[in-house]
Design a protein around this motif. Structure first.
Motif, PDB file in Angstrom:
ATOM      1  N   HIS A 101      -4.142  -5.654   5.190  1.00  0.00           N
ATOM      2  CA  HIS A 101      -2.713  -5.836   5.465  1.00  0.00           C
ATOM      3  C   HIS A 101      -2.501  -6.464   6.849  1.00  0.00           C
ATOM      4  CE1 HIS A 101       1.565  -4.972   5.866  1.00  0.00           C
ATOM      5  NE2 HIS A 101       1.581  -4.770   4.572  1.00  0.00           N
ATOM      6  N   PRO A 102      -1.484  -7.336   6.992  1.00  0.00           N
ATOM      7  CA  PRO A 102      -1.207  -7.946   8.304  1.00  0.00           C
ATOM      8  C   PRO A 102      -0.995  -6.927   9.414  1.00  0.00           C
ATOM      9  CG  PRO A 102       0.038  -9.069   6.593  1.00  0.00           C
ATOM     10  CD  PRO A 102      -0.618  -7.898   5.933  1.00  0.00           C
ATOM     11  N   GLY A 129      -1.829   3.577  15.863  1.00  0.00           N
ATOM     12  CA  GLY A 129      -0.911   4.632  15.446  1.00  0.00           C
ATOM     13  C   GLY A 129      -1.463   5.430  14.285  1.00  0.00           C
ATOM     14  N   GLY A 130      -0.614   6.269  13.714  1.00  0.00           N
ATOM     15  CA  GLY A 130      -1.006   7.113  12.605  1.00  0.00           C
ATOM     16  C   GLY A 130      -0.574   6.505  11.285  1.00  0.00           C
ATOM     17  N   LEU A 131      -1.470   6.502  10.320  1.00  0.00           N
ATOM     18  CA  LEU A 131      -1.199   5.974   8.985  1.00  0.00           C
ATOM     19  C   LEU A 131      -0.739   7.105   8.070  1.00  0.00           C
ATOM     20  CD1 LEU A 131      -1.503   3.638   6.829  1.00  0.00           C
ATOM     21  CD2 LEU A 131      -3.850   4.507   6.495  1.00  0.00           C
ATOM     22  N   SER A 156       0.819  -1.216   0.000  1.00  0.00           N
ATOM     23  CA  SER A 156       0.000   0.000   0.000  1.00  0.00           C
ATOM     24  C   SER A 156       0.852   1.265   0.000  1.00  0.00           C
ATOM     25  CB  SER A 156      -0.925   0.024   1.220  1.00  0.00           C
ATOM     26  OG  SER A 156      -1.833  -1.059   1.204  1.00  0.00           O
ATOM     27  N   GLU A 157       2.171   1.101  -0.042  1.00  0.00           N
ATOM     28  CA  GLU A 157       3.109   2.235   0.045  1.00  0.00           C
ATOM     29  C   GLU A 157       2.736   3.132   1.234  1.00  0.00           C
ATOM     30  OE1 GLU A 157       4.964   3.244  -4.178  1.00  0.00           O
ATOM     31  OE2 GLU A 157       2.789   3.563  -4.159  1.00  0.00           O
ATOM     32  N   ALA A 158       2.649   2.506   2.390  1.00  0.00           N
ATOM     33  CA  ALA A 158       2.184   3.194   3.590  1.00  0.00           C
ATOM     34  C   ALA A 158       3.045   2.817   4.789  1.00  0.00           C
ATOM     35  CB  ALA A 158       0.724   2.851   3.864  1.00  0.00           C
ATOM     36  N   ILE A 159       2.898   3.609   5.844  1.00  0.00           N
ATOM     37  CA  ILE A 159       3.577   3.362   7.115  1.00  0.00           C
ATOM     38  C   ILE A 159       2.576   3.634   8.234  1.00  0.00           C
ATOM     39  CG2 ILE A 159       5.397   4.151   8.700  1.00  0.00           C
ATOM     40  CD1 ILE A 159       7.026   4.935   6.203  1.00  0.00           C
ATOM     41  N   ILE A 160       2.577   2.791   9.244  1.00  0.00           N
ATOM     42  CA  ILE A 160       1.866   3.091  10.491  1.00  0.00           C
ATOM     43  C   ILE A 160       2.922   3.286  11.568  1.00  0.00           C
ATOM     44  CG2 ILE A 160       0.372   2.191  12.311  1.00  0.00           C
ATOM     45  CD1 ILE A 160      -1.239   0.752  10.169  1.00  0.00           C
ATOM     46  N   ARG A 168      -8.214   3.531   8.636  1.00  0.00           N
ATOM     47  CA  ARG A 168      -7.544   2.369   8.062  1.00  0.00           C
ATOM     48  C   ARG A 168      -8.176   1.976   6.725  1.00  0.00           C
ATOM     49  NH1 ARG A 168      -4.497   4.011  11.093  1.00  0.00           N
ATOM     50  NH2 ARG A 168      -3.370   2.961  12.775  1.00  0.00           N
ATOM     51  N   VAL A 169      -8.923   2.881   6.136  1.00  0.00           N
ATOM     52  CA  VAL A 169      -9.553   2.608   4.848  1.00  0.00           C
ATOM     53  C   VAL A 169      -8.477   2.349   3.798  1.00  0.00           C
ATOM     54  CG1 VAL A 169     -10.981   3.545   2.990  1.00  0.00           C
ATOM     55  CG2 VAL A 169     -11.591   3.984   5.385  1.00  0.00           C
TER      56      VAL A 169
END
Length: 341
Positions: free
Chosen positions: A257-258, A264-266, A106-110, A251-252
């Motif tokens: 994702h696992p 936390g912040g996405l 998703s090219e994302a970080i939490i 978290r939409v």
């Protein structure tokens, strides 16, 4: 070495470990003169905001260099400005590890870092040692154990100590990882905080003979009514800029994702549209009264241009650097220059 070749090795490490390894490597490359040899020359796209001329409108968002330890190395990457922090009055370790998670597909970080930092005095010491001559923002927050009703005191302590060394100061009231912090975005509490900061800003300007602008960083999870209330108070208290936005609690798009349900912040690609929507509404509510710095989900030049079209004057990147590397700065600056000239 081109970042796409390095990234697979970094992604084999835990995210927080990779963060420190990368920044350590950047410092080494800066010290031996390699960074300037491998990073393209900064794109020239002068942009005047808050009374300052930015060499280009692409900045580094707060969070990557919390203590100001890597300013000179980051300054070699072509940014038009750098923001360090978030810093708090006293050192604090932040939340327990693990507290950062990649959502690669998703090219994302939490993250739930929790304002881990070595305290404002250490940051000031690092800034004083730096050779960086560009525009430097310093992002300030409150300690986790300071009661929310006394939060103003923490912000004033930090403002007093960083004022002399900052090009602008960002007031972070929108991190989701410090308990009750976002409560400060509510109308009455926000007014009290901004009034106190504005009064202290004027006192410090008189003391130092130099006016340092104040920016407020807001969350992407505000509804339309809340955005309107924030805009009204920014105008009323003559705040100099607003940064939209911080990370989201939503978290939409990452539910599969696992790590999608981690607290936390996405940040990263999934927050792009939400951030841009807030910028657009905020720009309409402000009607040009103060500038907007757009941040959230910028992973390409087109993403940066989207923020500008929505109403931002400047943009900031962070998570995009994790996935794209330093070439993202040049790409974004060139894309914005192409629509301005």
């Amino acid at each position: 070495m081109p970042y796409p070749l390095v990234r697979p090795f970094l992604f084999m490490l835990a995210p927080e470990t990779a963060h420190h390894v990368t920044l350590g490597g950047l410092n080494f490359a800066h010290d031996v003169g390699l960074l300037r040899a491998f990073v393209p020359a900064p794109v020239s796209c002068p942009t005047t905001v808050m009374g300052m001329e930015f060499p280009n409108p692409v900045g580094l968002a707060a969070g990557l260099d919390k203590n100001g330890e890597y300013i000179d190395a980051l300054g070699d990457l072509g940014f038009g400005f750098i923001e360090i922090g978030t810093i708090t009055p006293r050192p604090q370790p932040g939340n327990p590890k693990p507290r950062m998670f990649r959502l690669v597909d998703s090219e994302a970080i939490i993250n739930r870092m929790g304002f881990n930092n070595e305290g404002v005095d250490k940051l000031v010491e690092n800034v004083r040692k730096s050779q960086y001559k560009g525009i430097l923002g310093i992002n300030i927050g409150k300690n986790f154990d300071t009661p929310i009703e006394r939060a103003v005191e923490d912000y004033l302590i930090c403002l007093d100590k960083v004022y002399e060394y900052a090009s602008y100061v960002t007031v972070n009231i929108s991190s989701p990882n410090t308990k009750n912090l976002r409560q400060l975005q509510q109308a009455d509490e926000l007014s009290s905080l901004l009034a106190a900061l504005k009064q202290r800003q004027q006192q410090l300007a008189d003391k130092h003979g130099r006016y340092v602008p104040l920016a407020l960083k807001i969350a992407p999870d505000l509804d339309s009514h809340q955005i309107q209330e924030v805009a009204e108070r920014l105008i009323k208290h003559q705040i100099d800029a607003v940064i939209a936005t911080n990370t989201t609690l939503s978290r939409v798009g990452v539910e599969h994702h696992p790590h999608g349900t981690e607290a936390g912040g996405l940040s990263g690609a999934p927050v792009r549209a939400k951030s841009t929507s807030v910028i657009r509404e905020l720009a309409e509510a402000l009607d040009g009264a103060l500038p907007i710095m757009g941040v959230g989900g910028i992973l390409s030049g087109d993403d940066a241009v989207e923020k500008i079209h929505a109403g931002a004057s400047l943009v900031q990147v962070y998570s995009g650097m994790v996935y794209r590397g330093p070439t993202l700065v040049e790409e974004c600056a060139a894309a914005i220059a192409s629509i301005r000239y």
